[in-house]
Design a protein around this motif. Structure first.
Motif, PDB file in Angstrom:
ATOM      1  N   SER A 100      10.732   7.783  -0.517  1.00  0.00           N
ATOM      2  CA  SER A 100      11.715   6.723  -0.722  1.00  0.00           C
ATOM      3  C   SER A 100      13.053   7.308  -1.152  1.00  0.00           C
ATOM      4  N   SER A 160      13.014  -0.796   4.918  1.00  0.00           N
ATOM      5  CA  SER A 160      11.898  -1.735   4.786  1.00  0.00           C
ATOM      6  C   SER A 160      11.633  -2.511   6.068  1.00  0.00           C
ATOM      7  N   LYS A 177       8.535  -1.495   1.898  1.00  0.00           N
ATOM      8  CA  LYS A 177       9.255  -0.234   2.121  1.00  0.00           C
ATOM      9  C   LYS A 177       8.341   0.720   2.881  1.00  0.00           C
TER      10      LYS A 177
END
Length: 357
Positions: A88, A189, A83
């Motif tokens: 995130s 990712s 990732k």
């Protein structure tokens, strides 16, 4: 999870709104047949190919994205999911969601990437080693280099050819990000894939080049017979007096040579190496003959140098794919995606350190 379609593509089930429709909209935009935006057209190079949506006849309300199977061309694919980005979570995430994501991996903000998992084929044991996201979250700034280097280790050696090829591909993606201000990516990712089994390569090296570059004693290898890389731990030497077998306790394990005829003494001064691929059994083969004096000596470390320290020119052709995946959190923008760029640069630095050290 990802499902396989009989036609060789993979099926990713559409996530609940708004994530699923957002990812579908992203793919539709990038792969629009009328698209003439050079930024998006170049982006296609770094994504799995998109073939629209698909629903099973028995469940027409279930929608799947139909995508290229990036691993399909590989015999023993080694796969790693990383990732990328300092965050995130996307700009519209709730405070609870932000706290949840940050608590999972606080280091994300500092290093800009997180290993979500890996699956590595080990030639030495003919088996896969698998690590999940808990492994990635356990990595610190001090251990992340060694943690990622596990992905590039075959069980025998570090695959520096794959590391070098991966760096080149990540750098190309970084160039794209440096030149675009249309899109920002969150919780997306990079998928790394490379061939874990022995690959189709033919190398011809002169005795001078090999002796000088690899310090292999002249006369170690000579033409005539077949050396096969298989799941054994012996070197079998055929001489004019009959076959002599020597067990090897360390070095190039799972390695044996079967000589079909005696080595002529006139060949002992020659040095030639031919590495070929057999698509049926994926073995390394070399036209070679090992004299008894070398068999009794330090032959295995020398063979390791031959097989696992190939010249640089053979490393450039490593079969490696690096693709961007997971686009449920992609948003329009008018600025560079600094978070993603930061993560890519740090990842390149780590990969370069693995290569250099």
């Amino acid at each position: 999870g990802i499902l396989q379609h009989p036609d060789g593509t993979v099926l990713k089930q559409l996530q609940p709104p708004p994530r699923g429709p957002r990812e579908q909209e992203f793919y539709n935009k990038v792969y629009d047949s009328d698209c003439c935006d050079s930024i998006l057209l170049e982006l296609r190079e770094y994504l799995p190919k998109y073939f629209g949506v698909w629903s099973p006849p028995t469940a027409p309300n279930d929608t799947y994205l139909k995508l290229e199977d990036v691993t399909r061309k590989f015999n023993k694919p080694c796969i790693m999911d990383v990732k990328i980005g300092r965050k995130s979570y996307d700009p519209y995430a709730s405070a609870e969601k932000i706290q949840q994501q940050v608590s999972k991996y606080p280091l994300m903000e500092e290093i800009g990437f997180l290993v979500l998992g890996m699956r590595v084929y080990h030639v030495s044991s003919d088996s896969y080693e698998t690590q999940n996201q808990h492994y990635g979250r356990s990595l610190t700034k001090e251990t992340v280099k060694d943690g990622i280097s596990k992905f590039f280790h075959s069980g025998y050696c570090l695959r520096k050819d794959v590391v070098a090829a991966s760096i080149q591909k990540v750098e190309k993606i970084l160039e794209w990000f440096e030149g675009q201000t249309q899109l920002n990516f969150y919780a997306s990712s990079l998928l790394f894939v490379y061939e874990g089994s022995c690959q189709a390569t033919t190398v011809r090296l002169s005795d001078v080049t090999l002796a000088e570059k690899r310090r292999v004693p002249k006369g170690l290898l000579s033409g005539g017979d077949v050396l096969e890389y298989n799941n054994n731990i012996h070197v079998i030497n055929s001489t004019e007096n009959g076959k002599i077998e020597a067990s090897v306790s360390k070095g190039l394990s799972k390695f044996y040579a079967l000589h079909k005829k005696a080595c002529s003494k006139r060949h002992h001064s020659q040095l030639s190496l031919k590495v070929e691929n057999s698509e049926q059994d994926n073995v390394w083969k070399s036209s070679t003959c090992i004299t008894q004096e070398h068999l009794n000596g330090n032959v295995i470390p020398q063979l390791e140098k031959v097989f696992y320290h190939m010249p640089a020119e053979t490393k450039e052709s490593a079969n490696v794919e690096v693709r961007m995946i997971d686009f449920a959190h992609v948003f329009p923008s008018n600025t560079k995606d600094e978070g993603y760029i930061y993560g890519l640069k740090n990842l390149i630095t780590v990969l370069q350190n693995i290569l250099d050290n």
